[in-house]
Scaffold this motif. Structure first.
Motif, PDB file in Angstrom:
ATOM      1  N   LEU A   1       0.825  -1.208   0.000  1.00 54.70           N
ATOM      2  CA  LEU A   1       0.000   0.000   0.000  1.00 54.70           C
ATOM      3  C   LEU A   1       0.860   1.259   0.000  1.00 54.70           C
ATOM      4  CD1 LEU A   1      -2.768  -1.107   2.540  1.00 54.70           C
ATOM      5  CD2 LEU A   1      -2.977  -0.933   0.062  1.00 54.70           C
TER       6      LEU A   1
ATOM      7  N   VAL B   1      -1.039   4.441  -1.839  1.00 54.26           N
ATOM      8  CA  VAL B   1      -2.499   4.372  -1.762  1.00 54.26           C
ATOM      9  C   VAL B   1      -2.984   5.248  -0.611  1.00 54.26           C
ATOM     10  CG1 VAL B   1      -4.494   2.857  -1.383  1.00 54.26           C
ATOM     11  CG2 VAL B   1      -2.515   2.035  -2.699  1.00 54.26           C
TER      12      VAL B   1
ATOM     13  N   ASN C   1      -6.074   7.313  -9.047  1.00 52.71           N
ATOM     14  CA  ASN C   1      -6.922   6.339  -8.359  1.00 52.71           C
ATOM     15  C   ASN C   1      -8.391   6.381  -8.764  1.00 52.71           C
ATOM     16  OD1 ASN C   1      -4.940   5.081  -6.797  1.00 52.71           O
ATOM     17  ND2 ASN C   1      -4.960   6.753  -5.312  1.00 52.71           N
TER      18      ASN C   1
ATOM     19  N   LEU D   1      -5.098   0.830  -8.402  1.00 45.87           N
ATOM     20  CA  LEU D   1      -5.686   0.091  -7.282  1.00 45.87           C
ATOM     21  C   LEU D   1      -6.003  -1.353  -7.674  1.00 45.87           C
ATOM     22  CD1 LEU D   1      -8.116   2.587  -5.492  1.00 45.87           C
ATOM     23  CD2 LEU D   1      -5.804   1.899  -4.845  1.00 45.87           C
TER      24      LEU D   1
ATOM     25  N   VAL E   1      -2.939  -3.177  -7.081  1.00 46.47           N
ATOM     26  CA  VAL E   1      -2.779  -3.399  -5.643  1.00 46.47           C
ATOM     27  C   VAL E   1      -3.582  -4.625  -5.209  1.00 46.47           C
ATOM     28  CG1 VAL E   1      -3.192  -2.449  -3.345  1.00 46.47           C
ATOM     29  CG2 VAL E   1      -2.296  -0.981  -5.148  1.00 46.47           C
TER      30      VAL E   1
ATOM     31  N   TYR F   1      -8.717   4.465   1.125  1.00 47.60           N
ATOM     32  CA  TYR F   1      -9.021   3.307   0.284  1.00 47.60           C
ATOM     33  C   TYR F   1      -8.517   1.993   0.882  1.00 47.60           C
ATOM     34  CZ  TYR F   1      -9.860   6.981  -3.166  1.00 47.60           C
ATOM     35  OH  TYR F   1     -10.328   8.095  -3.817  1.00 47.60           O
TER      36      TYR F   1
END
Length: 322
Positions: free
Chosen positions: A99, A104, A186, A204, A207, A108
């Protein structure tokens, strides 16, 4: 009607129904009501959630004791639960690095971990029931599991904490970057967006892929570990998932202080070595009972936490790694 009644005559079926209901209610309320909007999870909220899942897990363990298998299966459930709960700490460490690597936003984190847990529920089921089938057909595979766990434990013990994580070397990420249209930004926490007729994937999404693949990697250690405790599929799966459900709340509690528990890595390596040795000793007909296993796993986890707090750390912290 008779088939429905006969279904509920089986205690395991009833407990599976209760377990399934808890999971479904959790999914509906968690994403549908409590966290519809992206927001940072507070330490207070995470603590309440963590306590909630521990209480639910203990209550389920009591149901196993009272209606399913008595003391033996209850101890197997709690031993497997504590083992998975302990081993998931390493998972938290890596997820946090991922993250932070992708920068990030904390708002989120919850959404990513929610879908990560959902994926874990599915993939752990596949791993556990496939593993149970293999063990039932080829009992000797337990000794391979045992040797692998000892190897993993030794490897983790000598692994340097400052080893850097490079997500770009991940095979899945390489594949995604090569064959998928990856955007920048994002986009309000979305994983996929559409521009005209083109479907684009946000960072994301990468991720999520990394979090899921990381869980699969950790499952390679943790799933064989719980097979050393029990081969009962019901105990295996429910204990594992209850531990995973508590993972997200535990993440938000430990995110800011996980580097303080620097001896956990050593403790987790000892747990893996112990569980692997327990498996291998079965080959020479030496059996370590469940109560001893539970005591060793729990005390090792507790001791590694206490020693981490009592003995000052001289190594670099997690923040220095990202």
């Amino acid at each position: 009607m008779d088939s429905i009644l006969s279904f509920f005559d089986d205690t395991e079926h009833v407990l599976y129904t209760i377990f399934g209901a808890v999971i479904i209610i959790f999914l509906i309320f968690d994403l549908g009501f409590f966290n519809k909007d992206a927001k940072k999870v507070s330490l207070k909220s995470a603590t309440y959630q963590s306590i909630f899942w521990i209480v639910i897990s203990v209550a389920f363990g009591y149901l196993i004791y009272e209606f399913y298998g008595g003391t033996v299966l209850m101890l197997e459930f709690f031993s497997a639960y504590v083992a998975e709960y302990a081993l998931s700490v390493d998972n938290i460490f890596v997820i946090l690095l991922i993250l932070r690597y992708f920068k990030v936003e904390e708002t989120y984190y919850h959404k990513i971990l929610f879908w990560g847990v959902l994926g874990a529920i599915v993939f752990r089921a596949i791993f556990i029931f496939l593993g149970a089938f293999l063990v039932a057909e080829f009992h000797w595979i337990l000794y391979i599991f045992g040797a692998f766990l000892v190897y993993s434990g030794v490897k983790i013990f000598f692994q340097k904490e400052e080893d850097d994580l490079d997500p770009e070397k991940n095979v899945i990420i390489k594949f995604a970057r090569k064959y998928l249209n990856i955007t920048k930004g994002n986009f309000s926490g979305k994983f996929v967006i559409k521009r005209g007729k083109m479907i684009l994937f946000t960072p994301l999404f990468l991720v999520i892929l990394l979090v899921e693949s990381t869980d699969l990697i950790f499952a390679v250690d943790s799933i064989p570990a719980v097979f050393a405790i029990t081969q009962n599929e019901f105990i295996l799966y429910t204990s594992n998932i209850f531990a995973i459900l508590g993972l997200r709340a535990k993440f938000f509690i430990l995110a800011g202080i996980i580097d303080k528990f620097y001896l956990l890595q050593k403790g987790l390596s000892f747990i893996l070595i112990f569980i692997g040795a327990k498996m291998l000793l079965e080959f020479v007909h030496i059996h370590i009972n469940t109560l001893v296993s539970f005591s060793v796993i729990f005390s090792t986890l507790l001791l590694s936490i206490l020693l981490s707090l009592l003995i000052p750390q001289r190594n670099k912290s997690l923040k220095d790694l990202v």
